[in-house]
Design an enzyme around this catalytic site. Structure first.
Site, PDB file in Angstrom:
ATOM      1  N   LYS A 116       0.721  -1.049   0.026  1.00 53.05           N
ATOM      2  CA  LYS A 116       0.053   0.172   0.050  1.00 53.05           C
ATOM      3  C   LYS A 116       0.807   1.223  -0.026  1.00 53.05           C
ATOM      4  O   LYS A 116       1.840   1.483   0.453  1.00 53.05           O
ATOM      5  CB  LYS A 116      -0.764   0.076   1.317  1.00 53.05           C
ATOM      6  N   GLU A 185      -9.405   7.451   3.538  1.00 52.59           N
ATOM      7  CA  GLU A 185      -9.154   7.759   4.926  1.00 52.59           C
ATOM      8  C   GLU A 185      -9.763   9.239   5.229  1.00 52.59           C
ATOM      9  O   GLU A 185      -9.118  10.129   4.814  1.00 52.59           O
ATOM     10  CB  GLU A 185      -7.732   7.452   5.553  1.00 52.59           C
TER      11      GLU A 185
HETATM   12  O1  KIV Z   1      -1.238   2.433   8.723  1.00 51.95           O
HETATM   13  C1  KIV Z   1      -2.443   2.202   8.961  1.00 51.95           C
HETATM   14  O2  KIV Z   1      -2.776   1.259   9.859  1.00 51.95           O
HETATM   15  C2  KIV Z   1      -3.267   2.399   7.761  1.00 51.95           C
HETATM   16  C3  KIV Z   1      -4.512   2.306   7.996  1.00 51.95           C
HETATM   17  C4  KIV Z   1      -5.266   3.024   8.896  1.00 51.95           C
HETATM   18  C5  KIV Z   1      -5.317   2.282   6.802  1.00 51.95           C
HETATM   19  O3  KIV Z   1      -2.795   2.894   6.614  1.00 51.95           O
END
Ligand code: KIV
Length: 273
Positions: A116, A185
């Site tokens: 991600k 988010e």
């Molecule tokens: O780092 C994290 O936990 C996240 C989530 C809040 C989506 O990016």
């Protein structure tokens, strides 16, 4: 190859399903193993571990080597859910080559199935470089905690027409670059609903209302083990902080009044004969 394990295409296909995608973070083997026995779809090794597991005040200090260490621990407990790892600050910003090298480490060393990245139009070329090489990418727009020093605070996105336009542009740029899903988010719920409707890939909300294709929370927040102050979107489903303190206080009491360890928790040669 584990045939029960969820895959990137399985998550992408959920766009057209009535069953919401449900995701959680995990930072260690024990919690990963536990939540992997539920019907959770995605386990994210989020860079929020910088704050939650390491005690930093932002997500910025956590390094690649640390993220790999946490990811491989979570991987050992994750046999069913899709495992996604967060690329930490400065692990993909410099160049496509840097992004490919580090994403590759998450796949090879960490055992992640996808990575991600935070950002929209500004990182579309990075995303394309990864997806072109068959490294699946989850996007993350709206509040992007790695941008804290630019914004100065975690600000909900989409209040003005112009800001909403930018967020939509980011979502479309990521989709064009090949992400299989996008975390939304801290986005006003109407805007998140509109983005969810426009996109062909699933949206996974956190502070983005009920109309996303899925939801994600930080596990420690859900368990009541999170920070002292938490954002409005956090829901505590239990209070393990209180339960933990209660258990530890009971233990202290029993050791001090010598009711623990009792015969049931001691090895006694005479009673064995
Ligand atoms: O780092 C994290 O936990 C996240 C989530 C809040 C989506 O990016």
């Amino acid at each position: 190859m584990n045939h029960n394990k969820k895959t990137v295409p399985m998550i992408a296909e959920r766009k057209n399903s009535l069953k919401k995608i449900v995701a959680l973070t995990a930072f260690d083997y024990s919690f990963s193993r536990l939540i992997d026995t539920t019907d959770i779809d995605i386990i994210l090794v989020g860079d929020s571990l910088s704050m939650v597991a390491m005690g930093h005040s932002t997500t910025l200090p956590v390094t690649m080597d640390e993220m790999i260490m946490y990811t491989s621990a979570v991987r050992r407990g994750c046999n069913n859910s899709l495992l996604v790892a967060d690329m930490p600050f400065m692990s993909y910003q410099i160049s496509n080559e840097q992004a490919i090298t580090n994403a590759g480490r998450f796949i090879q060393e960490g055992g992640a199935q996808a990575v991600k990245l935070e950002g929209g139009t500004n990182i579309a070329s990075r995303v394309h470089a990864l997806t072109y090489l068959d490294i699946p990418v989850m996007g993350h727009i709206g509040i992007t905690p790695q941008s804290i020093n630019r914004h100065g605070k975690y600000q909900v996105r989409g209040k003005t027409f112009e800001d909403a336009r930018k967020v939509k542009q980011d979502a479309l740029a990521l989709q064009d670059a090949g992400v299989f899903s996008i975390v939304l988010e801290g986005i006003y719920d109407d805007l998140a609903a509109e983005i969810t409707q426009i996109l062909k890939i699933p949206t996974i909300g956190i502070g983005a209302g009920v109309n996303c294709d899925g939801q994600i929370l930080v596990l420690h927040d859900l368990l009541g083990l999170g920070m002292d102050s938490s954002p409005k979107f956090v829901k505590k489903y239990t209070n393990l902080a209180n339960e933990t303190k209660k258990a530890v206080n009971n233990y202290i009491q029993e050791v001090r009044d010598q009711t623990f360890p009792d015969a049931n928790h001691s090895y006694n040669l005479k009673s064995e004969n």
